[in-house]
Design a protein around this motif. Structure first.
Motif, mmCIF file in Angstrom:
data_model
loop_
_atom_site.group_PDB
_atom_site.id
_atom_site.type_symbol
_atom_site.label_atom_id
_atom_site.label_comp_id
_atom_site.label_asym_id
_atom_site.label_seq_id
_atom_site.Cartn_x
_atom_site.Cartn_y
_atom_site.Cartn_z
ATOM 1 N N ALA A 149 15.919 3.092 -8.035
ATOM 2 C CA ALA A 149 16.114 1.883 -7.238
ATOM 3 C C ALA A 149 14.887 1.526 -6.413
ATOM 4 C CB ALA A 149 17.319 2.060 -6.320
ATOM 5 N N ALA A 150 14.058 2.508 -6.065
ATOM 6 C CA ALA A 150 12.858 2.227 -5.283
ATOM 7 C C ALA A 150 11.888 1.340 -6.058
ATOM 8 C CB ALA A 150 12.170 3.530 -4.880
ATOM 9 N N VAL A 151 11.939 1.423 -7.386
ATOM 10 C CA VAL A 151 11.049 0.606 -8.212
ATOM 11 C C VAL A 151 11.364 -0.870 -8.019
ATOM 12 C CG1 VAL A 151 10.332 0.071 -10.572
ATOM 13 C CG2 VAL A 151 10.706 2.450 -9.885
ATOM 14 N N GLU A 152 12.641 -1.194 -7.901
ATOM 15 C CA GLU A 152 13.025 -2.592 -7.696
ATOM 16 C C GLU A 152 12.460 -3.122 -6.381
ATOM 17 O OE1 GLU A 152 17.047 -5.394 -7.296
ATOM 18 O OE2 GLU A 152 17.214 -3.300 -7.960
ATOM 19 N N ALA A 153 12.503 -2.300 -5.338
ATOM 20 C CA ALA A 153 11.940 -2.714 -4.055
ATOM 21 C C ALA A 153 10.432 -2.913 -4.163
ATOM 22 C CB ALA A 153 12.257 -1.671 -2.984
ATOM 23 N N TYR A 154 9.764 -2.045 -4.919
ATOM 24 C CA TYR A 154 8.325 -2.190 -5.152
ATOM 25 C C TYR A 154 8.042 -3.491 -5.889
ATOM 26 C CZ TYR A 154 3.877 -1.468 -7.615
ATOM 27 O OH TYR A 154 2.620 -1.624 -8.162
ATOM 28 N N HIS A 155 8.809 -3.777 -6.945
ATOM 29 C CA HIS A 155 8.610 -5.003 -7.711
ATOM 30 C C HIS A 155 8.832 -6.242 -6.840
ATOM 31 C CE1 HIS A 155 9.322 -2.968 -11.898
ATOM 32 N NE2 HIS A 155 8.133 -2.704 -11.386
ATOM 33 N N TRP A 198 -8.563 -17.004 -14.633
ATOM 34 C CA TRP A 198 -7.750 -16.283 -13.644
ATOM 35 C C TRP A 198 -6.273 -16.280 -14.003
ATOM 36 C CZ3 TRP A 198 -4.178 -19.563 -11.555
ATOM 37 C CH2 TRP A 198 -4.478 -20.938 -11.561
ATOM 38 N N SER A 199 -5.803 -17.291 -14.706
ATOM 39 C CA SER A 199 -4.380 -17.342 -15.050
ATOM 40 C C SER A 199 -4.015 -16.236 -16.033
ATOM 41 C CB SER A 199 -4.024 -18.707 -15.646
ATOM 42 O OG SER A 199 -2.695 -18.713 -16.100
ATOM 43 N N GLY A 200 -4.765 -16.125 -17.115
ATOM 44 C CA GLY A 200 -4.483 -15.078 -18.090
ATOM 45 C C GLY A 200 -4.609 -13.691 -17.484
ATOM 46 N N TYR A 201 -5.619 -13.525 -16.633
ATOM 47 C CA TYR A 201 -5.816 -12.234 -15.981
ATOM 48 C C TYR A 201 -4.617 -11.888 -15.099
ATOM 49 C CZ TYR A 201 -7.942 -8.506 -13.239
ATOM 50 O OH TYR A 201 -8.198 -7.310 -12.652
ATOM 51 N N HIS A 202 -4.182 -12.860 -14.304
ATOM 52 C CA HIS A 202 -3.076 -12.604 -13.382
ATOM 53 C C HIS A 202 -1.814 -12.178 -14.125
ATOM 54 C CE1 HIS A 202 -0.197 -13.229 -10.089
ATOM 55 N NE2 HIS A 202 0.552 -13.811 -10.992
ATOM 56 N N GLN A 203 -1.543 -12.826 -15.247
ATOM 57 C CA GLN A 203 -0.327 -12.501 -15.988
ATOM 58 C C GLN A 203 -0.349 -11.052 -16.478
ATOM 59 O OE1 GLN A 203 0.792 -15.739 -18.857
ATOM 60 N NE2 GLN A 203 -0.839 -16.858 -17.808
ATOM 61 N N ALA A 204 -1.500 -10.619 -17.008
ATOM 62 C CA ALA A 204 -1.613 -9.235 -17.478
ATOM 63 C C ALA A 204 -1.621 -8.260 -16.307
ATOM 64 C CB ALA A 204 -2.877 -9.067 -18.323
ATOM 65 N N GLN A 235 3.639 -3.808 -12.559
ATOM 66 C CA GLN A 235 5.075 -3.602 -12.742
ATOM 67 C C GLN A 235 5.340 -2.362 -13.590
ATOM 68 O OE1 GLN A 235 6.310 -7.340 -14.428
ATOM 69 N NE2 GLN A 235 6.839 -8.224 -12.441
ATOM 70 N N LEU A 236 4.520 -2.166 -14.627
ATOM 71 C CA LEU A 236 4.721 -1.016 -15.507
ATOM 72 C C LEU A 236 4.378 0.291 -14.800
ATOM 73 C CD1 LEU A 236 5.484 0.201 -18.189
ATOM 74 C CD2 LEU A 236 3.201 -0.376 -19.067
ATOM 75 N N VAL A 237 3.355 0.288 -13.935
ATOM 76 C CA VAL A 237 3.068 1.501 -13.160
ATOM 77 C C VAL A 237 4.299 1.872 -12.341
ATOM 78 C CG1 VAL A 237 1.682 2.503 -11.306
ATOM 79 C CG2 VAL A 237 0.568 1.138 -13.078
ATOM 80 N N GLY A 238 4.932 0.861 -11.734
ATOM 81 C CA GLY A 238 6.148 1.132 -10.967
ATOM 82 C C GLY A 238 7.249 1.709 -11.842
ATOM 83 N N THR A 239 7.480 1.094 -12.995
ATOM 84 C CA THR A 239 8.512 1.574 -13.912
ATOM 85 C C THR A 239 8.217 2.998 -14.370
ATOM 86 O OG1 THR A 239 8.944 -0.680 -14.673
ATOM 87 C CG2 THR A 239 9.673 1.127 -16.111
ATOM 88 N N ALA A 240 6.935 3.275 -14.647
ATOM 89 C CA ALA A 240 6.542 4.595 -15.146
ATOM 90 C C ALA A 240 6.766 5.697 -14.121
ATOM 91 C CB ALA A 240 5.065 4.577 -15.571
ATOM 92 N N LEU A 272 0.833 -1.204 0.000
ATOM 93 C CA LEU A 272 0.000 0.000 0.000
ATOM 94 C C LEU A 272 0.867 1.254 0.000
ATOM 95 C CD1 LEU A 272 -2.850 1.184 0.168
ATOM 96 C CD2 LEU A 272 -2.703 0.986 2.653
ATOM 97 N N LEU A 273 1.906 1.275 0.817
ATOM 98 C CA LEU A 273 2.802 2.428 0.851
ATOM 99 C C LEU A 273 3.511 2.613 -0.489
ATOM 100 C CD1 LEU A 273 4.398 1.951 4.388
ATOM 101 C CD2 LEU A 273 2.759 3.707 3.710
ATOM 102 N N PHE A 274 4.047 1.510 -1.023
ATOM 103 C CA PHE A 274 4.733 1.575 -2.316
ATOM 104 C C PHE A 274 3.777 2.022 -3.424
ATOM 105 C CE2 PHE A 274 8.198 -1.435 -0.859
ATOM 106 C CZ PHE A 274 9.236 -0.566 -1.131
ATOM 107 N N GLU A 275 2.575 1.448 -3.421
ATOM 108 C CA GLU A 275 1.634 1.704 -4.508
ATOM 109 C C GLU A 275 1.272 3.184 -4.588
ATOM 110 O OE1 GLU A 275 0.018 -0.287 -7.698
ATOM 111 O OE2 GLU A 275 0.672 -1.408 -5.933
ATOM 112 N N CYS A 276 1.028 3.780 -3.426
ATOM 113 C CA CYS A 276 0.682 5.204 -3.420
ATOM 114 C C CYS A 276 1.845 6.050 -3.940
ATOM 115 C CB CYS A 276 0.286 5.635 -2.012
ATOM 116 S SG CYS A 276 -1.299 4.953 -1.460
ATOM 117 N N ALA A 277 3.075 5.675 -3.564
ATOM 118 C CA ALA A 277 4.242 6.447 -3.999
ATOM 119 C C ALA A 277 4.466 6.319 -5.505
ATOM 120 C CB ALA A 277 5.481 5.988 -3.238
ATOM 121 N N VAL A 278 4.462 5.079 -6.012
ATOM 122 C CA VAL A 278 4.749 4.920 -7.440
ATOM 123 C C VAL A 278 3.628 5.503 -8.291
ATOM 124 C CG1 VAL A 278 6.222 2.900 -7.089
ATOM 125 C CG2 VAL A 278 3.803 2.568 -7.609
ATOM 126 N N THR A 279 2.382 5.407 -7.808
ATOM 127 C CA THR A 279 1.271 5.991 -8.568
ATOM 128 C C THR A 279 1.391 7.501 -8.629
ATOM 129 O OG1 THR A 279 -0.192 4.154 -7.964
ATOM 130 C CG2 THR A 279 -1.236 6.181 -8.714
#
Length: 262
Positions: A167-173, A145-151, A157-162, A110-117
């Motif tokens: 280096a914080a992105v790696e910790a989020y991932h 559920w398998s196909g959904y989970h993969q996407a 991961q891309l939200v984090g990269t964006a 939750l903490l990571f998600e708010c920061a990267v977003t």
């Protein structure tokens, strides 16, 4: 996935037993129905973020115990048994320590998600936003559920990269990967509703609306406390379970399954 932050008790559970537990809990909770066909072994592996050999051995073990059945031929595959043995399912439960650890992982995410977003709303490129949009369409078109989970995993991961946070992105991932290791299969109908959050998030990112984007992400992750296995097995009320991924409640976050997948 063995980060130092994980509890020793969780680390001692083998990868095969972890897959057995995740499928068994989904059956116990009614998320996988009697007679329901599972994805093929390769997609079970991808959907649960494990190796194909781990998925194969876990499914073989569950078949030996009568939890799932394997059928040959054109209409064959692996199916949830019509009457899975209750005594076996009773053994496929997470310990209190595991539930506590997953709740802590949700808080960390939750903490990571708010920061990267926040920073993705400022830094995301047009190409990244287009790819996020494509992934929401991929999740909407997923048949299980398998196909959904993969996407879903690629999306977060891309939200984090964006975010461009280095280096914080790696910790989020890493936190994402740890949490995905505990998602159990969910009905695709609920996951499709969960995808409404992703659509809202992409719209907020495109608009550069930091406040709205962060709020969508916060609710998207916070509900995991109630909709991952530890929330459902702790007696979360029936209404919550029925609204598991309703847009007004936000959603499962990754399996999903998923959580789950998310």
């Amino acid at each position: 996935m063995g980060s130092p932050g994980r509890l020793a008790g969780i680390d001692r559970r083998s990868a095969i037993d972890a897959v057995r537990l995740r499928i068994g809990m989904a059956i116990s909770l009614g998320l996988l129905k009697p007679g329901e066909r599972l994805p093929d072994q390769e997609n079970v592996a991808r959907g649960l973020s494990v190796s194909p050999i781990t998925a194969r051995r876990a499914l073989a073990s569950l078949a030996d115990q009568g939890v799932v059945v394997r059928r040959r031929g054109r209409a064959g595959g692996t199916f949830v048994a019509d009457v899975p043995p209750r005594n076996v399912l009773a053994e496929l439960t997470a310990s209190p320590a595991e539930s506590q650890a997953v709740n802590r992982l949700v808080d960390r995410r939750l903490l990571f998600e708010c920061a990267v977003t926040h920073y993705a709303a400022i830094n995301a490129t047009a190409e990244q936003l287009d790819e996020l949009d494509r992934l929401t369409h991929s999740m909407a078109a997923s048949a299980d559920w398998s196909g959904y989970h993969q996407a879903d995993e690629q999306f977060h991961q891309l939200v984090g990269t964006a975010s461009g946070l280095g280096a914080a992105v790696e910790a989020y991932h890493e936190t994402l990967a740890e949490l995905y290791a505990y998602f159990i299969p969910y009905p695709i109908e609920l996951l499709h509703k969960s995808n409404c959050d992703h659509v809202e998030l992409v719209a907020a990112l495109r608009a550069g609306d930091v406040r709205e984007a962060v709020e969508v992400s916060r609710k998207h992750v916070d509900i995991l406390h109630r909709t991952m296995f530890m929330g459902l097995t702790d007696g979360g009320d029936t209404a919550d379970r029925g609204r598991l991924a309703a847009p007004s409640q936000r959603s499962l976050g990754a399996a999903g399954l998923g959580v789950l997948p998310d």
